[in-house]
Design a protein around this motif. Structure first.
Motif, PDB file in Angstrom:
ATOM      1  N   UNK A 148       0.823  -1.217   0.000  1.00 55.29           N
ATOM      2  CA  UNK A 148       0.000   0.000   0.000  1.00 55.29           C
ATOM      3  C   UNK A 148       0.855   1.265   0.000  1.00 55.29           C
ATOM      4  N   UNK A 149       2.157   1.102   0.297  1.00 54.83           N
ATOM      5  CA  UNK A 149       3.071   2.253   0.281  1.00 54.83           C
ATOM      6  C   UNK A 149       3.609   2.510  -1.123  1.00 54.83           C
ATOM      7  N   UNK A 150       3.014   1.845  -2.125  1.00 50.35           N
ATOM      8  CA  UNK A 150       3.425   2.059  -3.504  1.00 50.35           C
ATOM      9  C   UNK A 150       4.483   1.098  -3.996  1.00 50.35           C
ATOM     10  N   UNK A 151       4.729   0.034  -3.247  1.00 51.51           N
ATOM     11  CA  UNK A 151       5.745  -0.944  -3.631  1.00 51.51           C
ATOM     12  C   UNK A 151       5.113  -2.116  -4.386  1.00 51.51           C
ATOM     13  N   UNK A 152       5.959  -2.929  -4.990  1.00 47.91           N
ATOM     14  CA  UNK A 152       5.498  -4.129  -5.688  1.00 47.91           C
ATOM     15  C   UNK A 152       6.357  -5.315  -5.264  1.00 47.91           C
ATOM     16  N   UNK A 153       5.961  -6.498  -5.686  1.00 44.52           N
ATOM     17  CA  UNK A 153       6.701  -7.707  -5.322  1.00 44.52           C
ATOM     18  C   UNK A 153       7.704  -8.070  -6.410  1.00 44.52           C
ATOM     19  N   UNK A 154       8.900  -7.495  -6.312  1.00 47.06           N
ATOM     20  CA  UNK A 154       9.989  -7.858  -7.204  1.00 47.06           C
ATOM     21  C   UNK A 154      10.716  -9.065  -6.650  1.00 47.06           C
ATOM     22  N   UNK A 155      11.818  -9.448  -7.287  1.00 50.00           N
ATOM     23  CA  UNK A 155      12.574 -10.630  -6.851  1.00 50.00           C
ATOM     24  C   UNK A 155      13.088 -10.479  -5.428  1.00 50.00           C
ATOM     25  N   UNK A 156      13.622  -9.305  -5.093  1.00 48.82           N
ATOM     26  CA  UNK A 156      14.157  -9.093  -3.741  1.00 48.82           C
ATOM     27  C   UNK A 156      13.051  -9.195  -2.702  1.00 48.82           C
ATOM     28  N   UNK A 157      11.888  -8.654  -3.030  1.00 52.85           N
ATOM     29  CA  UNK A 157      10.761  -8.708  -2.096  1.00 52.85           C
ATOM     30  C   UNK A 157      10.279 -10.149  -1.914  1.00 52.85           C
ATOM     31  N   UNK A 158      10.219 -10.903  -3.012  1.00 53.25           N
ATOM     32  CA  UNK A 158       9.793 -12.302  -2.921  1.00 53.25           C
ATOM     33  C   UNK A 158      10.771 -13.104  -2.071  1.00 53.25           C
ATOM     34  N   UNK A 159      12.065 -12.879  -2.271  1.00 48.53           N
ATOM     35  CA  UNK A 159      13.074 -13.571  -1.465  1.00 48.53           C
ATOM     36  C   UNK A 159      12.923 -13.230   0.010  1.00 48.53           C
ATOM     37  N   UNK A 160      12.646 -11.968   0.278  1.00 49.06           N
ATOM     38  CA  UNK A 160      12.534 -11.507   1.668  1.00 49.06           C
ATOM     39  C   UNK A 160      11.315 -12.097   2.354  1.00 49.06           C
ATOM     40  N   UNK A 161      10.197 -12.128   1.655  1.00 53.05           N
ATOM     41  CA  UNK A 161       8.948 -12.629   2.251  1.00 53.05           C
ATOM     42  C   UNK A 161       9.018 -14.136   2.454  1.00 53.05           C
ATOM     43  N   UNK A 162       9.575 -14.844   1.465  1.00 52.58           N
ATOM     44  CA  UNK A 162       9.675 -16.295   1.566  1.00 52.58           C
ATOM     45  C   UNK A 162       8.373 -16.988   1.233  1.00 52.58           C
ATOM     46  N   UNK A 163       8.480 -18.250   0.849  1.00 54.73           N
ATOM     47  CA  UNK A 163       7.311 -19.001   0.414  1.00 54.73           C
ATOM     48  C   UNK A 163       6.159 -19.094   1.388  1.00 54.73           C
ATOM     49  N   UNK A 164       6.399 -19.585   2.622  1.00 54.54           N
ATOM     50  CA  UNK A 164       5.288 -19.755   3.569  1.00 54.54           C
ATOM     51  C   UNK A 164       4.502 -18.477   3.822  1.00 54.54           C
TER      52      UNK A 164
END
Length: 952
Positions: free
Chosen positions: A740-756
Motif C-alpha cells: 500500500x506504500x506504492x511498492x510491488x513484489x519484485x525478486x528481492x521482495x519475494x526472497x525476503x517474504x519467503x514461500x510460507x
C-alpha cells in the motif's frame, strides 16, 4: 605452625629451589602445598589466624603460594578457604602485586579481582595495576567520571586482549557528550555507545570521526543504521567506490535505496577490496543481494559474473543466471565455479558442468557436491556416478557435504547393485538407506560405526521405520540384549543414540550423554531420561551438589534442552556466569528462537516463583541500564514483573537493538513493545521496525498497524525467518502495508517474504507477480500453500521458466528449466506433467508426492515411470506414503509388475486368473520391516472364486 613456615619458605624460594639427584619437580612441590592448604572451601584458610601474631598476616597468597601462582587453577583457589576470608587477603597490596604476574591463569586473576570489590565495593579501580583493571566489575567503573574513564580506557586498550562487554558499556556510559576525543579514547570499545548516545552526539562529530568508527568491528544493526542516517543528513555522499569503502564496518546500515543509486561499475570496484567484502558479509541479506545484483549488472554473462562476484557472496546470484555455456574453456569455468560458496538450489543447476570440467571428483567442493541429483547424473557412466558418490564421503579438513533424502536415495539406487562393503568411502547419511541384507555379517560392525556418523534426522516421516530397523539390526550385529548398551555399544552406534527412547538412555552406560551432544533436538521423554542420568551422580559430571560453571561447560550443548529439574541444582551465580558465554555462543550459531525461549524459561523458573509478588524494581537487581543489557546473560535474573518495573521507556528508546537481540521471552518482549509504543504513540518509523527482530512476532494487530513498512529493508528485516515464524494473518497485514506504500513484489521482495508467508496473501496479489520477478527470485518453498495458491504460482512460473517439450530426450536447457520450475510444480496441471514425463527429467519422489493429488491420480504407470526415470525405485522405498499408496491402489497390478521394483497393492486385472498358492503368502513392507498381512491359502482360494463369480 612449623608446616606453615616451611611452605612460606618454599613459596618465597620458588624456582630457585634445586632438588639434587631428586625426581621432585616444581609440580610436585605445588601439589604438596595445594594438598595441605585445601580446606574444602568452607573453612578458614590454613596458616591464617587473625588472633595469632605469627599467622595473622593477610599477605597469605604471597606467603604460601608465591611464585607457584602460575600453577593454581580456579578450582584449587576455591578450596583454599571461605570466600569471606579470601576477600580479606585480596585487598592486601602485596597479593595484588602477586596476581598482576602475567603468568597467572586469566580466570584466576578475574576471580581474585572480583574478591577485591566484594571486600570493598568502593575500592578505586585506578589504583589497580593495568592488567587487573581488565577484570574490574563493571559496577565499579560506573562510579568513575568521564576523565577517569578515559584514563582506564587507555589502560584497557593496551593491556587487555578482550575487554568484557559490561566493562566497555560501563565506561562508555560515563561519556556525557560524545566528542572526537571520547571516540578516540574509546577505540575498539566505541561500539559500546548506545544508539541514544550516538543520535544525541553532534552530527559533525560523527562525520569527523568516520575513519575511527568505520574501522571498528562489532556494531549492532541499530548502531550502524543510526550512524549511516547521520552521515546522510550531513550530506556525506555515498555515490562511488571510495565512499562505499570508507563506510567500512558500518556498511551493514546502508539503505538499499542508496546502494541501488550507485553506478554498477563503482560497486564492482569495491569487490576487489577483501576488507570491504568481509564487512559486506555482515550486512543484512537484502543489502548483500542488492550489492551482488549491482555487480552482475556490469556483465550478466555467467562466465563473467562468477569472476566478478566475490566467492563468499555467490549464494546471492539469481538462479536463472547460472546456465553456463557448453563451449569455451570448460575447465576454467569449472574451476571458477568450484571455488565459490553456493546454495543447493544453485548447485543442482551446474553440477554436470563442473563435473565435466574437472577430471577428479575428489577435487569438487562441498558446495558443488551438494548439487548431486539423478536429473544431472543420468547421462554419466555408472563408474563416474560411483566416483561422485564416493567424493561426498566424510573427509578430514572439509565440511560435511549436506544432502537431502532424495539425493541420498538416488545415490543408493546407483550403487546397490554392487553392494560395496568399504562403508567409509561413502557418505554416512547414504548408508541409512542401505539394504541390510546386502551387508556381509563380518562387516556389520564397520557398517554401524560409519552409520553412527550419519545425521538420522535426514530420514523423513515416511521412512521413520528405518530407525527401528537399523537399531534392531545393530543389536543383532553387536549381540545386544534388551535396552542396556555398554560403552563400546554406544561408541559403535554413535549418532544412532539420537533415535533411542528413554529406556535405552536410562539403562545404558552414561557415555551415551557424549553421543547425545551431537543431536539436533530431543523429545520430552528423551530430555527427562537425560536428566535422570545426569542427576544420578553416577557420571563423569559428579553429584549435583558439586556442580559448577565448569560442569555446565563440560555438558556442551545439552543445557540448551534441559529443564528446571536440572537447573535447580545450579546456583544463581554459576548460572549467570555460564549463560554469559553460552548465550553468546547460541546467538552466534543462530540457534532457533523457540529453543532459546525454552532455555530461558527453564533456567529461570525458580526465580519467577520467588519474585511473582514484586511491585517495584528490587534493589538487589537495580534499574536496567546499558551496562545491564550488555551482559550476554541478560535478561537472566529478571522475571516479567521485575523486568517491567526495572526497564524504563528511555532505556528502551536508547537501546532498542540491543534489547531485541537478547530478550527472547515472549512476555518480556511484550513489555518492550508496550514501552516502545508508549514512547512513540503515533507509530514506529521504518528504522525502528527494522531492529525489532523476534520481538515483532509478539506484536498485536493494533501495534503492527502503527508501523511504517515502506522500504524493502524494513520488509526484509520483519520477514527474517531466523526470528521465528509469523502468524499468517499478521504476515498478510505486513505485506499489504508494504504494497500500500506504492511498492510491488519484485525478486528481492519475494526472497525476503519467503514461500510460507506468501501463502498468506490473497490470490489477486500472487496473480500480479511479474514473471521476471519470479524468474530472478530464489526457489520459493510453497508446499504449505493451498492448491489455488500453488496454481497461481505455477501460472507465473510456467512463463518464467519455459520448457521446450519438442525434444523427447532431456537436454541441458530442459533440465535447467525443469529444476528452476521444480518448486512450483505443485500447481501444474495434468497436461504439463504428462509433457514432463516424455522428456526424461528424473523427477525426485518428493516433487512427485507434492504434485496436485488429482494430477497424480490421473497419471498412468508408464507416465509415472517416465517422470521418475532413474528415481523409479523410490516408488518402492516410499510405498507407505499416502500419495503413493493412493496412486498404487488405482493401478492394475499387472501394470505395476512391469516396473520391476516389487510394488504391490494394485487392482487385480479382470483378465487375469488368480493364482492359487498352497502355502501362506506374506506381503512384507521392506521399508519399515513390518508385515502387511498373512493370508492362508484356502482364503486366497475363496477370494479367487468370489472374483470369478462377480465377473460372470
Amino acid at each position: 605452625m612449623t608446616v606453615c613456615c616451611g611452605f612460606h619458605s618454599v613459596s618465597l624460594l620458588g624456582f630457585n629451589l634445586t632438588f639434587n639427584g631428586s625426581a621432585i619437580t616444581q609440580d610436585d612441590a605445588y601439589n604438596t602445598i595445594k594438598t595441605y592448604l585445601n580446606t574444602g572451601s568452607s573453612a578458614a584458610p590454613k596458616c591464617y589466624s587473625p588472633t595469632d601474631p605469627n599467622l595473622n598476616s593477610t599477605a597469605w597468597f604471597l606467603n604460601y603460594i608465591g611464585v607457584f601462582i602460575t600453577f593454581v587453577t580456579i578450582e584449587d583457589f576455591d578450596t583454599f578457604g571461605s570466600e569471606s576470608t579470601l576477600q580479606l587477603f585480596a585487598v592486601n597490596p602485596v597479593n595484588i602485586k602477586l596476581f598482576n604476574f602475567a603468568g597467572a591463569p586469566q580466570n584466576l586473576t578475574k576471580r581474585f579481582t572480583e574478591l577485591i570489590f566484594l571486600q570493598n565495593s568502593n575500592f578505586l579501580a585506578l589504583m589497580l595495576p593495568p592488567h587487573l583493571q581488565c577484570f574490574v566489575p563493571a559496577s565499579a567503573y560506573s562510579k568513575l567520571n568521564e576523565s577517569e574513564s578515559v584514563v582506564v580506557l587507555g589502560n584497557l586498550n593496551q593491556s587487555c586482549t578482550n575487554v568484557d562487554s559490561e566493562i566497555s558499556s560501563a565506561l562508555a556510559s560515563n561519556i556525557q557528550i560524545v566528542s572526537p576525543g571520547s571516540i578516540t579514547a574509546l577505540g575498539p570499545q566505541v561500539t559500546s555507545l548506545t544508539t541514544g548516545q550516538i543520535t544525541k552526539a553532534p552530527p559533525s562529530v560523527i562525520l569527523q570521526s568516520l575513519s575511527t568508527l568505520s574501522s571498528v568491528s562489532g556494531w549492532n544493526f541499530g548502531q550502524s543504521l543510526s550512524i549511516i542516517q547521520i552521515l546522510i543528513t550531513q550530506n556525506f555522499q555515498i555515490s562511488n567506490s571510495d565512499s562505499l569503502i570508507n563506510l567500512g564496518s558500518l556498511v551493514g546500515g546502508l539503505p538499499t535505496q542508496t546502494l541501488t543509486a550507485i553506478p554498477a561499475q563503482q560497486v564492482l570496484t569495491t569487490s576487489a577490496n577483501p576488507t570491504f567484502v568481509t564487512n559486506m558479509l555482515t550486512a543484512p541479506t537484502i543489502v548483500q543481494q542488492i550489492y551482488v545484483n549491482k555487480i552482475i549488472a556490469v556483465d550478466m554473462k555467467p562466465t563473467e559474473l562468477i569472476v566478478n562476484v566475490p566467492d563468499e557472496m555467490a549464494t546471492e546470484i539469481p538462479r536463472n543466471l547460472l546456465n553456463f555455456p557448453t563451449t569455451g574453456n570448460q575447465t576454467l569455468t569449472a574451476l571458477n565455479i568450484n571455488k565459490k560458496k553456493w546454495k543447493p538450489q544453485q548447485a543442482v543447476l551446474f553440477f554436470d558442468t563442473v563435473v565435466n570440467g574437472l577430471n577428479n571428483p575428489d577435487d569438487l567442493s562441498e558446495y558443488v557436491l551438494q548439487g548431486f541429483t539423478c536429473s544431472r547424473v543420468q547421462t554419466f557412466t555408472k563408474t563416474k556416478i560411483q566416483r561422485l558418490i564416493r567424493a561426498c564421503r566424510r573427509r578430514a579438513g572439509r565440511r560435511k557435504v549436506v544432502l537431502k533424502e532424495t539425493q541420498l536415495t538416488c545415490m543408493w539406487n546407483n550403487i546397490k547393485g554392487e553392494s560395496p562393503q568399504d562403508f567409509d568411502n561413502y557418505p554416512s547419511d547414504m548408508l541409512l538407506y542401505y539394504s541390510y541384507t546386502n551387508i556381509q555379517q563380518t562387516n556389520c560392525r564397520s557398517y554401524f560405526i560409519e552409520t553412527g556418523r550419519a545425521d538420522f534426522s535426514v530420514l523423513s516421516s515416511t521412512l521413520d521405520g528405518r530407525k527401528v530397523d537399523l537399531l534392531n539390526n545393530a543389536k543383532k550385529c553387536l549381540n545386544i540384549k534388551g535396552t542396556q548398551l555398554s560403552r563400546d555399544n554406544v561408541e559403535v552406534l554413535g549418532n544412532m543414540a539420537c533415535t533411542l527412547d528413554e529406556n535405552y538412555i536410562q539403562s545404558s552406560d552414561s557415555y551415551i550423554l557424549e553421543k547425545l551432544k551431537n543431536c539436533n533436538d530431543f523429545s520430552d521423554q528423551q530430555i527427562t531420561a537425560m536428566e535422570t542420568v545426569i542427576c544420578s551422580g553416577n557420571t563423569t559430571y559428579g553429584n549435583p551438589s558439586t556442580w559448577t560453571e565448569k560442569t555446565l561447560e563440560q555438558l556442551d550443548i545439552l543445557p540448551l534442552y534441559l529443564t528446571e529439574n536440572f537447573w535447580k541444582h545450579i546456583s544463581t551465580r554459576n548460572k549467570s556466569t555460564f549463560l554469559k558465554k553460552f548465550m553468546k555462543r547460541l546467538r552466534a550459531n543462530k540457534t532457533m528462537k523457540r529453543k532459546l525461549k525454552k532455555l530461558f524459561k527453564e533456567c529461570t523458573m525458580s526465580l519467577r516463583s520467588k519474585r511473582s509478588t514484586v511491585n517495584a524494581c528490587p534493589d538487589s537487581l537495580g534499574n536496567i541500564t546499558q551496562v545491564t543489557i550488555s551482559n550476554d546473560a541478560f535478561p537472566f535474573g529478571y522475571d516479567t514483573t521485575t523486568f517491567n518495573h526495572c526497564l524504563s521507556t528511555q532505556v528502551v528508546m536508547d537501546n532498542l537493538a540491543s534489547l531485541t537481540e537478547k530478550v527472547d521471552d515472549d512476555d518480556m518482549q511484550k513489555v518492550i513493545l508496550e514501552k516502545l509504543h508508549q514512547a512513540y504513540p503515533k507509530g514506529l518509523s521504518d528504522q525502528q521496525v527494522q531492529v525489532l527482530g523476534s520481538v515483532s512476532r509478539v506484536a498485536s494487530m493494533e501495534q503492527i498497524n502503527k508501523w511504517n513498512i515502506t522500504t524493502v529493508d524494513t520488509l526484509a528485516a520483519l520477514m527474517d525467518n531466523g526470528n521465528g515464524e509469523w502468524d499468517s494473518a499478521k504476515a498478510k497485514v505486513i505485506v499489504t502495508k508494504f504494497l500500500s506504500a506504492g511498492n510491488s513484489l519484485g525478486a528481492s521482495e519475494l526472497n525476503s517474504i519467503g514461500g510460507p508467508n506468501l501463502c498468506a496473501l490473497d490470490l489477486s496479489v500472487l496473480q500480479g507477480i511479474r514473471n521476471d520477478s519470479l524468474r530472478d527470485a530464489d526457489a520459493l518453498e510453497i508446499t504449505s500453500c493451498s492448491s489455488a495458491h500453488k496454481k497461481a504460482f505455477f501460472a507465473v512460473a510456467e512463463i518464467a521458466f519455459p520448457i521446450n517439450f519438442v525434444q523427447t530426450r532431456a537436454t541441458a536447457d530442459q533440465l535447467t528449466s525443469y529444476q528452476l520450475i521444480q518448486t512450483y510444480l505443485g500447481g501444474a496441471n495434468i497436461t504439463y506433467i504428462r509433457s514432463l514425463s516424455r522428456v526424461n527429467i528424473s523427477m525426485d519422489i518428493n516433487t512427485f508426492i507434492g504434485l496436485d493429488s488429482a494430477v497424480v491420480q490421473a497419471l498412468s504407470v508408464s507416465e509415472v515411470s517416465g517422470l521418475l526415470g532413474s528415481n523409479l525405485n523410490d516408488l518402492k522405498t516410499f510405498e507407505n506414503n499416502t500419495v503413493v499408496q493412493n496412486w498404487v491402489s488405482k493401478q492394475l497390478q499387472s501394470e505395476l509388475d512391469k516396473l520391476g521394483i516389487g510394488l504391490t497393492g494394485g487392482r487385480v486385472d479382470s483378465n487375469t486368473t488368480p493364482m492359487i498358492i498352497n502355502t501362506a503368502t506374506t506381503i512384507t513392507n521392506t521399508t519399515s520391516g513390518q508385515s502387511r498381512g498373512t493370508y492362508p491359502a484356502p482364503l486366497l482360494f475363496l477370494f479367487g472364486l468370489l472374483f470369478i463369480a462377480v465377473q460372470m
